[in-house]
Design a protein around this motif. Sequence first.
Motif, PDB file in Angstrom:
ATOM      1  N   VAL A 146       0.841  -1.202   0.000  1.00  0.00           N
ATOM      2  CA  VAL A 146       0.000   0.000   0.000  1.00  0.00           C
ATOM      3  C   VAL A 146       0.875   1.251   0.000  1.00  0.00           C
ATOM      4  CG1 VAL A 146      -1.686   1.323   1.325  1.00  0.00           C
ATOM      5  CG2 VAL A 146      -1.955  -1.131   1.096  1.00  0.00           C
ATOM      6  N   ALA A 147       1.960   1.220   0.758  1.00  0.00           N
ATOM      7  CA  ALA A 147       2.863   2.367   0.785  1.00  0.00           C
ATOM      8  C   ALA A 147       3.475   2.601  -0.598  1.00  0.00           C
ATOM      9  CB  ALA A 147       3.962   2.139   1.820  1.00  0.00           C
ATOM     10  N   LEU A 148       3.890   1.518  -1.256  1.00  0.00           N
ATOM     11  CA  LEU A 148       4.457   1.658  -2.601  1.00  0.00           C
ATOM     12  C   LEU A 148       3.422   2.192  -3.591  1.00  0.00           C
ATOM     13  CD1 LEU A 148       6.711  -1.514  -3.006  1.00  0.00           C
ATOM     14  CD2 LEU A 148       7.430   0.868  -3.176  1.00  0.00           C
ATOM     15  N   VAL A 149       2.197   1.661  -3.471  1.00  0.00           N
ATOM     16  CA  VAL A 149       1.119   2.121  -4.357  1.00  0.00           C
ATOM     17  C   VAL A 149       0.876   3.612  -4.158  1.00  0.00           C
ATOM     18  CG1 VAL A 149      -1.379   2.027  -4.625  1.00  0.00           C
ATOM     19  CG2 VAL A 149      -0.080  -0.084  -4.637  1.00  0.00           C
ATOM     20  N   LEU A 152      -3.029  -4.117  -5.534  1.00  0.00           N
ATOM     21  CA  LEU A 152      -2.757  -3.659  -6.900  1.00  0.00           C
ATOM     22  C   LEU A 152      -3.927  -2.868  -7.474  1.00  0.00           C
ATOM     23  CD1 LEU A 152      -0.852  -6.671  -8.497  1.00  0.00           C
ATOM     24  CD2 LEU A 152       0.035  -4.447  -7.832  1.00  0.00           C
ATOM     25  N   ALA A 153      -5.135  -3.205  -7.038  1.00  0.00           N
ATOM     26  CA  ALA A 153      -6.309  -2.457  -7.535  1.00  0.00           C
ATOM     27  C   ALA A 153      -6.224  -0.993  -7.120  1.00  0.00           C
ATOM     28  CB  ALA A 153      -7.592  -3.093  -6.997  1.00  0.00           C
ATOM     29  N   LEU A 154      -5.591  -0.747  -5.976  1.00  0.00           N
ATOM     30  CA  LEU A 154      -5.437   0.639  -5.526  1.00  0.00           C
ATOM     31  C   LEU A 154      -4.475   1.417  -6.430  1.00  0.00           C
ATOM     32  CD1 LEU A 154      -5.164   0.216  -1.662  1.00  0.00           C
ATOM     33  CD2 LEU A 154      -6.975   1.389  -2.889  1.00  0.00           C
ATOM     34  N   ALA A 155      -3.635   0.689  -7.148  1.00  0.00           N
ATOM     35  CA  ALA A 155      -2.600   1.350  -7.962  1.00  0.00           C
ATOM     36  C   ALA A 155      -3.135   1.860  -9.290  1.00  0.00           C
ATOM     37  CB  ALA A 155      -1.441   0.386  -8.208  1.00  0.00           C
ATOM     38  N   LEU A 156      -4.415   1.703  -9.517  1.00  0.00           N
ATOM     39  CA  LEU A 156      -4.979   2.100 -10.814  1.00  0.00           C
ATOM     40  C   LEU A 156      -4.652   3.549 -11.190  1.00  0.00           C
ATOM     41  CD1 LEU A 156      -6.503   0.305 -12.726  1.00  0.00           C
ATOM     42  CD2 LEU A 156      -8.628   1.315 -11.933  1.00  0.00           C
ATOM     43  N   PRO A 157      -4.783   4.514 -10.267  1.00  0.00           N
ATOM     44  CA  PRO A 157      -4.479   5.901 -10.663  1.00  0.00           C
ATOM     45  C   PRO A 157      -3.013   6.101 -11.060  1.00  0.00           C
ATOM     46  CG  PRO A 157      -5.718   5.861  -8.616  1.00  0.00           C
ATOM     47  CD  PRO A 157      -5.314   4.457  -8.896  1.00  0.00           C
ATOM     48  N   ALA A 158      -2.132   5.191 -10.652  1.00  0.00           N
ATOM     49  CA  ALA A 158      -0.715   5.369 -10.968  1.00  0.00           C
ATOM     50  C   ALA A 158      -0.391   4.958 -12.402  1.00  0.00           C
ATOM     51  CB  ALA A 158       0.144   4.554 -10.011  1.00  0.00           C
ATOM     52  N   GLY A 172       7.990  -5.596  -6.640  1.00  0.00           N
ATOM     53  CA  GLY A 172       9.040  -5.237  -7.584  1.00  0.00           C
ATOM     54  C   GLY A 172       8.536  -4.276  -8.642  1.00  0.00           C
ATOM     55  N   GLY A 173       7.347  -4.567  -9.166  1.00  0.00           N
ATOM     56  CA  GLY A 173       6.768  -3.702 -10.197  1.00  0.00           C
ATOM     57  C   GLY A 173       6.486  -2.306  -9.669  1.00  0.00           C
ATOM     58  N   LEU A 174       5.903  -2.243  -8.477  1.00  0.00           N
ATOM     59  CA  LEU A 174       5.571  -0.934  -7.900  1.00  0.00           C
ATOM     60  C   LEU A 174       6.833  -0.140  -7.565  1.00  0.00           C
ATOM     61  CD1 LEU A 174       2.636  -2.030  -5.574  1.00  0.00           C
ATOM     62  CD2 LEU A 174       2.465  -0.574  -7.591  1.00  0.00           C
ATOM     63  N   ALA A 175       7.850  -0.832  -7.043  1.00  0.00           N
ATOM     64  CA  ALA A 175       9.102  -0.138  -6.740  1.00  0.00           C
ATOM     65  C   ALA A 175       9.766   0.361  -8.019  1.00  0.00           C
ATOM     66  CB  ALA A 175      10.038  -1.079  -5.982  1.00  0.00           C
ATOM     67  N   GLY A 176       9.734  -0.460  -9.069  1.00  0.00           N
ATOM     68  CA  GLY A 176      10.296  -0.043 -10.351  1.00  0.00           C
ATOM     69  C   GLY A 176       9.566   1.159 -10.919  1.00  0.00           C
ATOM     70  N   LEU A 177       8.252   1.143 -10.795  1.00  0.00           N
ATOM     71  CA  LEU A 177       7.456   2.272 -11.286  1.00  0.00           C
ATOM     72  C   LEU A 177       7.796   3.551 -10.520  1.00  0.00           C
ATOM     73  CD1 LEU A 177       5.153   2.995 -13.265  1.00  0.00           C
ATOM     74  CD2 LEU A 177       3.545   2.561 -11.401  1.00  0.00           C
TER      75      LEU A 177
END
Lengths: 290, 254
Positions: free
Chosen positions: A39-42, A273-279, B236-241
């Motif tokens: 979640v933090a990464l997202v 991952l669904a939260l990452a949609l805006p990214a 990994g994908g999120l960190a790369g992004l």
Amino acid sequence: MTAAPGSGAGLAPRAWLVWSIAAVTVALVTDNPVYRGLVALVALDVLLTWLPPGRRLRSLAVAVALAAALAALINLLASHTGADVFARLPDGLPLVGGPLTLESLAFGGALGLGLVAALLSVAPLSLVLEPHDVVDAMPAALERTGIAVATSLNLVSGFGRTFTEVRDAQRMRGWKPGGLRSWNEVLVPVVLTAIEDSVLLAESMEARAFGAGRRTSYATARVGAREAVVVAAALAAATVFIGLRVAGVPMGWYPYPTLSLPPIHPLAVAGCLALALPAFRLPARGSRPR
Amino acid sequence: MRRLALLLPVAILAALASLAPVVPLAPTCAAAGSHHAALLVEHGAGSVVTRCVAFDASSISGEELLNLSGVAWSSQTFGGFGDAVCALDGEPARYVDCPGKDSYWAVFVARGGGSWQLADVGISTLALHDGDAEGFQYVPASGVAAAPVSAGGVCAAGATPAPRRSAAAGASAPPAAVATPATTPAETAAATDSPEPAAPLASGTRSTALPPPQAPPPAPSSGADLGLFAAAVAGGGLAGLAILRLVASRRPGP
């Protein structure tokens, strides 16, 4: 004039509000560091995608890192449970005396990660949106409360600015900081200025018909298909986490007495991952919401 | 689209509700039932109490197993972690902190006759199936918590099914987990108190012939593997992004 949120440039403020609430819910409904880290990464990805030009993450990053480090340190020093002892403080020290364990360090780190995830999740409300956008995003029943809170928060930063200005002005007049009594020469003008600013703000708001009815805006935030998709994904993520918890799937993590890998459910990862949609939607340059 | 946004969470909730384990409580008689799970309580002084509990449902929780065993115990709830055992079979006789600052009850589980593994969930969440065993060991708060030295299988051979884990785990399951059948109510609920670490029971009696299991831990389930893999890929994908975004934001614009 700024681009109207939701009119093709950025996401509507209400979509941001729902996304933030969903992300915070996900971060707080579990104490699993894997989910919290995701979640933090997202949230970081979303922030970096939508951060308006001229705004920086440095102060937020410092505050978040400090909060996380403090949480880990407090748990490490105060909790002496765990099998893997790597150091020991004298037992005579009150509260902190005793063994320092890897387990308590890991648990403190998980707590800190929760703080990081929660803070980054609500950061778009202050870094991506303007205060009036946040007020617009409020439900009608909370609108006046939102305005009062936003105004109060604005006064905090104004208080800081006034303090700096008065202190510099007094220094130019030969003032030097000494004991507590010497600060009167700074604090009294600062408080008086803050009161004057508050009265001025209240009069300005009244002159602009505050309290006369629902606030209007030049550009109405429209909720389009993009907002609907983001809101649906965010609600789905929160629902997945709450549902998994209700269904009895282990969502927590408890490292005591010996460290173990947190249980990871693929559906929960999908929810993150669904939260990452805006990214994954880069807006056109110069048309980001300001 | 808005309707979809409303319907999606409801549909997910309904799907998750169907995943919820349906665990009907076993009848009050511990001996009635076609499935069996073992309970092993290893006191701090080394004495061991064992129970073999029968149940009808496909699985029972560790808490239900304790209740059905008849062993006296008390607990304290820790939110999402479930219940922690404070006192068990009279140890400690009195307590203020739960878990205790000096010693506490560590929870272990042995799946399908395999070796003891430290339980990663509380007893209220721990699901036990036919042939599983739940172990409690009173251990010091600091230091390495070893698995109970006693064997996990205290139930009858007829009641112990083939291990549900992988073939490797099944091969490593110690013979101690397969004991003589205990079919009568008296035998099924039989308990043995011993002053030293106990070996598996045979028809309610303690055997000293079999050594404690030294089998390697069972292979992790494919669900855990999938979750770990998904989390690693996603992280990994999120960190790369994030790195790409940072690099792009530092690059001077046209």
